[in-house]
Design a protein around this motif. Structure first.
Motif, short mmCIF file in Angstrom:
data_model
loop_
_atom_site.label_atom_id
_atom_site.label_comp_id
_atom_site.label_asym_id
_atom_site.label_seq_id
_atom_site.Cartn_x
_atom_site.Cartn_y
_atom_site.Cartn_z
N UNK A 125 0.85 -1.19 0.00
CA UNK A 125 0.00 0.00 0.00
C UNK A 125 0.88 1.24 0.00
N UNK A 126 0.38 2.30 -0.62
CA UNK A 126 1.03 3.61 -0.53
C UNK A 126 0.26 4.46 0.47
N UNK A 127 0.83 5.61 0.84
CA UNK A 127 0.11 6.53 1.72
C UNK A 127 -1.21 6.94 1.09
N UNK A 128 -1.19 7.16 -0.21
CA UNK A 128 -2.43 7.54 -0.91
C UNK A 128 -3.48 6.44 -0.79
N UNK A 129 -3.04 5.18 -0.90
CA UNK A 129 -3.96 4.05 -0.76
C UNK A 129 -4.58 4.04 0.64
N UNK A 130 -3.74 4.23 1.66
CA UNK A 130 -4.22 4.20 3.04
C UNK A 130 -5.23 5.32 3.28
N UNK A 131 -4.93 6.50 2.75
CA UNK A 131 -5.84 7.63 2.90
C UNK A 131 -7.20 7.32 2.27
N UNK A 132 -7.16 6.65 1.13
CA UNK A 132 -8.41 6.29 0.44
C UNK A 132 -9.18 5.22 1.21
N UNK A 133 -8.47 4.25 1.76
CA UNK A 133 -9.11 3.16 2.50
C UNK A 133 -9.80 3.69 3.76
N UNK A 134 -9.11 4.59 4.47
CA UNK A 134 -9.65 5.10 5.73
C UNK A 134 -10.57 6.30 5.54
N UNK A 135 -10.60 6.83 4.31
CA UNK A 135 -11.43 8.00 3.99
C UNK A 135 -11.07 9.21 4.85
N UNK A 136 -9.79 9.33 5.17
CA UNK A 136 -9.29 10.49 5.90
C UNK A 136 -7.98 10.93 5.26
N UNK A 137 -7.65 12.20 5.43
CA UNK A 137 -6.41 12.73 4.84
C UNK A 137 -5.22 12.58 5.79
N UNK A 138 -5.44 12.89 7.05
CA UNK A 138 -4.32 12.92 7.98
C UNK A 138 -4.09 11.53 8.58
N UNK A 139 -3.39 10.69 7.81
CA UNK A 139 -3.18 9.30 8.24
C UNK A 139 -1.73 9.05 8.69
N UNK A 140 -0.94 10.11 8.77
CA UNK A 140 0.49 9.92 9.05
C UNK A 140 0.75 9.42 10.47
N UNK A 141 -0.05 9.85 11.43
CA UNK A 141 0.13 9.36 12.79
C UNK A 141 -0.20 7.87 12.88
N UNK A 142 -1.16 7.43 12.09
CA UNK A 142 -1.52 6.00 12.06
C UNK A 142 -0.37 5.19 11.50
N UNK A 143 0.18 5.65 10.38
CA UNK A 143 1.31 4.96 9.76
C UNK A 143 2.53 4.98 10.68
N UNK A 144 2.77 6.12 11.29
CA UNK A 144 3.90 6.24 12.22
C UNK A 144 3.77 5.23 13.36
N UNK A 145 2.57 5.09 13.90
CA UNK A 145 2.34 4.15 14.99
C UNK A 145 2.58 2.71 14.55
N UNK A 146 2.11 2.35 13.35
CA UNK A 146 2.31 0.99 12.84
C UNK A 146 3.78 0.68 12.60
N UNK A 147 4.52 1.68 12.15
CA UNK A 147 5.97 1.50 11.94
C UNK A 147 6.67 1.31 13.28
N UNK A 148 6.30 2.14 14.26
CA UNK A 148 6.93 2.05 15.59
C UNK A 148 6.62 0.72 16.27
N UNK A 149 5.46 0.14 15.96
CA UNK A 149 5.09 -1.17 16.53
C UNK A 149 5.67 -2.32 15.72
N UNK A 150 6.45 -1.98 14.66
CA UNK A 150 7.10 -2.98 13.80
C UNK A 150 6.10 -3.88 13.07
N UNK A 151 4.90 -3.37 12.85
CA UNK A 151 3.88 -4.15 12.16
C UNK A 151 3.99 -3.96 10.65
#
Length: 208
Positions: free
Chosen positions: A148-174
């Motif tokens: 997935x790209x950031x654009x894909x994630x934004x489309x899936x969640x129907x929100x623009x500000x998804x960077x904190x979500x991605x940051x959290x998933x990276x920090x959790x090593x998921x």
């Protein structure tokens, strides 16, 4: 009480010669720190990039209307001011762009853009109860689509500000960032002309 408009100069991870100025929403004024990462739009298409805060001030740019920064990624600076001064020295000494220094110094996982790609980290075990609803939705989507790209994630969640979500998933090593390396080397091709055995004989030259 009227708040002074705060602006920041940022380093973009691009080969451009200048710093670019962005406007800070009033509610984020107290959260801005030199050396932290922010998400900003850049270019006509408004593509999102991770930029680094170089300076903060109250002077708007004269050449263009400053866009608002999109989000703040860090609560603390990832680069201190002494390091930023060293970057300035490197850029000046080697005649390099600030963005080139930024790219060389900061790992790819810390420089997210609209087209940054993510995959599931297969080496991590986790409890799904530890994920927020949005985080789990991203994980579920990755199990189906694999990348997935950031654009894909934004489309899936129907929100623009998804960077904190991605940051959290990276920090959790998921999830992990996919580094794509394009081969820039192209072999040089040289053409040679070779005479035939017939043409190599002097007595045959008049017939050629």
């Amino acid at each position: 009480m009227m708040l002074d408009t705060l602006f920041i100069d940022v380093i973009l991870p691009l080969p451009v010669p200048n710093f670019f100025t962005y406007r800070v929403p009033n509610e984020l004024n107290d959260d801005i720190i030199i050396g932290q990462r922010v998400i900003v739009p850049f270019g006509r298409g408004g593509k999102l990039y991770t930029a680094l805060v170089k300076d903060k001030h109250h002077t708007p740019p004269k050449e263009y209307q400053a866009k608002y920064l999109y989000a703040i990624l860090d609560n603390h600076p990832i680069v201190n001011e002494k390091q930023l001064k060293h970057w300035d020295w490197i850029a000046d000494y080697y005649l390099a762009y600030p963005g080139d220094i930024f790219n060389a110094a900061i790992p790819g996982a810390l420089k997210l853009s609209s087209e940054t790609k993510f995959v599931i980290n297969r080496n991590t075990e986790f409890n799904s109860n530890d994920l927020s609803d949005d985080e789990y939705q991203v994980y579920e989507a990755l199990t189906v689509r694999e990348v997935l790209t950031l654009s894909d994630v934004s489309e899936i969640l129907s929100v623009k500000n998804i960077h904190q979500i991605i940051k959290s998933l990276i920090e959790k090593n998921i999830i992990i960032v996919v580094e794509e390396i394009n081969e820039k080397y192209k072999p040089k091709v040289v053409q040679f002309v070779r005479l035939t055995t017939f043409a190599n004989k002097e007595e045959n030259l008049p017939a050629i």
